[in-house]
Design an enzyme around this catalytic site. Structure first.
Site, PDB file in Angstrom:
ATOM      1  N   ASP A 111      -7.817  -0.312  -6.704  1.00 18.46           N
ATOM      2  CA  ASP A 111      -6.787   0.723  -6.666  1.00 18.46           C
ATOM      3  C   ASP A 111      -7.424   2.115  -6.670  1.00 18.46           C
ATOM      4  O   ASP A 111      -8.645   2.242  -6.738  1.00 18.46           O
ATOM      5  CB  ASP A 111      -5.864   0.543  -7.880  1.00 18.46           C
ATOM      6  N   ASP A 146       3.723   2.276  -2.577  1.00 15.31           N
ATOM      7  CA  ASP A 146       4.078   0.989  -3.184  1.00 15.31           C
ATOM      8  C   ASP A 146       5.405   0.461  -2.647  1.00 15.31           C
ATOM      9  O   ASP A 146       6.343   1.226  -2.415  1.00 15.31           O
ATOM     10  CB  ASP A 146       4.199   1.123  -4.703  1.00 15.31           C
TER      11      ASP A 146
END
Ligand code: GLA
Length: 872
Positions: free
Chosen positions: A471, A528
């Site tokens: 990430d 997302d």
């Protein structure tokens, strides 16, 4: 192959047959036949090769009156080595040893076990290469160590087996070892060239450690039955032939009630109706040799008599070939599995498929939940449908690193530790994925990998990780460009020596643009994903259309291919409103060759959701070996058509209605490179619809209604794919001046610019002066351009357009690469429209990408005459 030829010659077959056989076997084209031999010290094998006066292998071969064992010795008096049978064992020191089958692969190099004669018989029986995977650990019981999960409870183990004393620990180790070997089969079968393998049979020789206590004896039969069922399920081989050799020590004289009861339990298994066809039990009491004829008095290792082990191995093999050769049982033949050959082995040759914990569990993960998920991936059939990677997302780690600076599992959520979690996942034939973040902290505020890159990648390799989701939270504070940062991870992973997929998760910050494929196997292309259909469509938009890329590219298809994929984020199938939404989500992801990472709670998955996730004809489109990402061929209002040419000469076409109104959608064959009459198949319904001339119409599609069809004739010449955009359109290629308004940006955030006009749609006006060329922005806009290291200077005049409201401000920056690097090579400072135009003239030598960033509130920012110059 010489062993096989010798045996054929001695059986005096005709020369022609030998030649044919030599050709077919010599290149080892047939799938490898794999046998697993498992158990405790009995299976490890303690038949002495030389030690002792009598009963050792050397003695047996010398006193071999009937010539039964002469094949063990070669012409020079050494031990025969087979070049068509290979063995790998975990010996008593838990070291993996591998070789062409020969003497010395018992518990130690001074001993033999059942593998020797078992392998010899199997090698003669097959023209295929044979691989024997022997996993055996001394002193282990079926009641505890090898206890299969379903014997504990319907939901499997109560606790993840993490320590050698835990229930099921060796069951897990056994299967994890088997899968590890199969994954790397080429290391074990040297002439393997990618022909695949078949798990052909399982041999079990164990029991001594259960007979030492009554309660273990009492459950042996039940546990053995569970063991067979569980092993078959976990290996994906429903009728796998099983041969059990009883724990016959003491021979016919053995009278101890527990020993007798245990053997009875073993023998009983063969009579279960469910096992009748393909489970055999061999009574080994005949093979007991008395102390006087044996190298040792140690009866629990069968007095270390070598002949005992030869006989056990042979009798197991005979029982096995008996099962395998019985025609009525031939239905059991197992599927051929693929295992790539390493010369052309790349990671993620097709989009990775699996499950990720984030969308359904967020931070609420623990080893029990994950264990259950792993079980369900197998029992639901998802694994065999292709879902292989089980990825633990954020919040698996504890709040602090240990004294050595290494990551630790959250001790409450994962008490058995991350290696144990991985072993379990591997024992299910799944691959292990884990999350980290390249910032100082993860998105959930736990320890990130910044400044611990090598340590963490090495920990992952030690834990057996196969897939790293990396990430990017807080990465803008790293002081590194994205490509500098990712190069550190790529190199750190390489240094571990373990192949691990790197999944770049950066909210879609341009992985396609700055060359994600130089660092990892997939990169996010969007923010997302959330469990509603608008978010699903948004996430798909960059990969399949415009979004963060210039519309001129028509999506990201030209950046995808084997080993490098655009990732519009994980699946929300099962979390959306209804099956219509779930299906359209799946169709889009399959067409876009997107990674298929299920994100629903599999423990409560409905049949409808399961059927969607396992729609095999859609999965086949996603996993198609041509690896051509689909692309949009039509868009008008809410109607869209996508096309994905396939390896078999057909093409997959998605006809989609995103709008409220009921619609008929027609695809003309010429839109997808076809003409005339074409066969059409409905991939959701798995039904041929007939032949259609020139076009096909999907009728009465409601909102989110769609059809996914396959058009054309299988086996015809593959259709031409789309033409990649020529580099002049988006890269600096010419000497002299190139206006950026004449190039396509390769990535953008927020507002797209207006080309050669202010955002108001008029000529640029700066302090009363008017200009023709440039990029017109409003509010916030960040645009990445590809210079390819070719340009020398960037020049522009920046300022707020006269049409901007009074008193408001804006700011212009030029960044190296992207915003994560935070490396500004130009910064206008805060300006107002009365400041007029500011000259920019900066060095951009050797830069691959620059990002033009304008920030303001409700103002019009002009990059007038924005251009790069390339010297001769
Ligand atoms: C980011 C990622 C998500 C998820 C969370 C975890 O938002 O994009 O996919 O991994 O972090 O904190």
């Amino acid at each position: 192959m010489t062993n096989k030829l010798n045996s054929l010659l001695t059986h005096s077959f005709c020369v022609l047959f030998i030649l044919i056989a030599a050709v077919t076997k010599g290149v080892s084209q047939k799938p490898v036949k794999v046998f697993i031999l498992a158990g405790q010290s009995n299976m490890q094998g303690h038949g002495e090769v030389e030690k002792g006066e009598k009963g050792n292998l050397t003695w047996i071969v010398k006193n071999d009156k009937n010539g039964k064992y002469q094949h063990l010795v070669n012409k020079n008096g050494g031990w025969t080595k087979r070049d068509d049978v290979f063995i790998t064992t975990e010996d008593k020191y838990n070291v993996k040893r591998t070789t062409e089958l020969t003497v010395g692969y018992g518990a130690s190099e001074h001993t033999i076990g059942p593998e020797l004669e078992f392998g010899n018989v199997m090698g003669d029986y097959y023209t295929n290469d044979v691989l024997i995977i022997k996993t055996a650990w001394g002193g282990k019981s079926l009641a505890v160590d090898f206890c299969p999960p379903s014997a504990v409870s319907k939901r499997g183990y109560n606790k993840l087996p993490g320590a050698p004393k835990d229930t099921g620990y060796y069951y897990v180790q056994m299967l994890a070892t088997v899968y590890d070997v199969l994954e790397n089969i080429q290391k074990y079968v040297p002439d393997y060239k990618g022909e695949g393998y078949e798990i052909a049979g399982f041999g079990w020789h164990q029991g001594w450690n259960d007979r030492v206590n009554q309660s273990a004896v009492d459950v042996y039969e039940k546990n053995m039955a569970h063991f067979i069922r569980d092993v078959r399920r976990d290996l994906g081989a429903p009728k796998l032939p099983f041969v059990i050799a009883t724990t016959g020590m003491g021979g016919w004289k053995e009278e101890h009630p527990r020993a007798v009861a245990l053997m009875k339990a073993q023998l009983a298994i063969a009579n279960y109706p469910e096992f009748k066809e393909n489970v055999a039990v061999v009574d080994t009491r005949d093979f007991w040799r008395e102390i006087e004829e044996s190298p040792s008095k140690q009866n629990y290792h069968w007095n270390r008599n070598a002949e005992t082990y030869l006989l056990i191995g042979k009798s197991m093999a005979d029982a096995m070939t008996n099962i395998l050769s019985d025609n009525s049982r031939n239905k059991i033949s197992q599927k051929i599995r693929e295992a790539t050959y390493s010369e052309n082995r790349i990671l993620a040759p097709t989009p990775p498929m699996g499950w990720n914990s984030w969308n359904s569990f967020k931070q609420e993960i623990n080893e029990n939940k994950i264990r259950e998920i792993a079980d369900i991936i197998v029992s639901s059939g998802m694994r065999d449908a292709g879902y292989r990677y089980l990825v633990l997302d954020d919040a698996w780690m504890g709040p602090k690193r240990d004294a050595k600076g290494e990551l630790m599992a959250d001790s409450i959520k994962f008490p058995a530790g991350m290696k144990a979690m991985g072993d379990y996942i591997h024992s299910k034939g799944l691959k292990y994925g884990i999350y980290e973040c390249r910032g100082l902290k993860t998105c959930q505020g736990l320890p990130g990998s910044l400044h611990h890159e090598q340590t963490d990648m090495s920990s992952f390799a030690d834990w057996g990780v196969d897939y790293i989701k990396l990430d990017a939270c807080f990465a803008e504070k790293n002081g590194r460009l994205t490509t500098e940062d990712l190069a550190i991870y790529r190199d750190a992973i390489k240094k571990t020596g373990r192949p691990m997929i790197l999944s770049i998760s950066d909210f879609g910050q341009g992985g396609w643009a700055w060359g994600g494929k130089n660092y990892g196997q997939l990169w996010r292309t969007s923010m997302d994903i959330y469990p509603f259909i608008e978010s699903v469509y948004n996430c798909a938009e960059t990969s399949g259309g415009a979004g963060s890329i210039h519309p001129g590219f028509n999506g990201l298809w030209q950046f995808a291919g084997p080993g490098h994929w655009n990732d519009p984020d994980m699946l929300q199938i099962g979390n959306l409103k209804n099956a219509t939404e779930d299906k359209v989500h799946f169709s889009l992801w399959c067409m876009l060759a997107a990674p298929l990472m299920a994100g629903n709670d599999l423990r409560v998955m409905s049949d409808s959701v399961k059927n969607i996730l396992m729609a095999r004809e859609l999965i086949a489109v996603n996993q198609d070996s041509r690896a051509q990402q689909g692309y949009r061929v039509f868009k008008q209002d809410n109607i869209e058509i996508y096309n994905k040419p396939l390896a078999d000469g057909t093409t997959a076409v998605l006809l989609l209605n995103k709008g409220h109104d009921i619609a008929n959608i027609t695809v003309n064959w010429k839109q997808v490179g076809l003409k005339g009459k074409q066969k059409v198949r409905d991939l959701w319904e798995e039904k041929d619809l007939g032949t259609f001339k020139d076009s096909f119409t999907a009728k009465n599609l409601g909102q989110h209604g769609h059809m996914l069809i396959k058009v054309g004739k299988e086996g015809s010449k593959p259709l031409a794919g789309p033409e990649p955009l020529s580099p002049e359109k988006y890269t600096v290629t010419n000497v002299g001046t190139t206006y950026l308004s004449d190039l396509y940006y390769i990535m953008k955030e927020y507002n797209a610019p207006v080309v050669d006009k202010s955002f108001k749609g008029k000529a640029f006006n700066l302090n009363g002066r008017s200009y023709e060329k440039g990029l017109g922005c409003k509010s916030i806009s960040a645009l990445m351009y590809k210079l390819d290291g070719k340009a020398d200077r960037f020049k522009a005049i920046v300022g707020l357009d006269d049409a901007s409201p009074d008193g408001k401000t804006g700011k212009f920056r030029v960044l190296v690469e992207d915003k994560f690097g935070g490396r500004a090579i130009y910064d206008s400072g805060i300006i107002e429209k009365k400041d007029g135009g500011k000259e920019v003239d900066i060095d951009v030598k050797n830069l691959d990408f620059i990002m033009l960033e304008f920030t303001g509130k409700g103002v019009y920012g002009n990059w007038v005459d924005a251009r790069v110059e390339v010297k001769k």
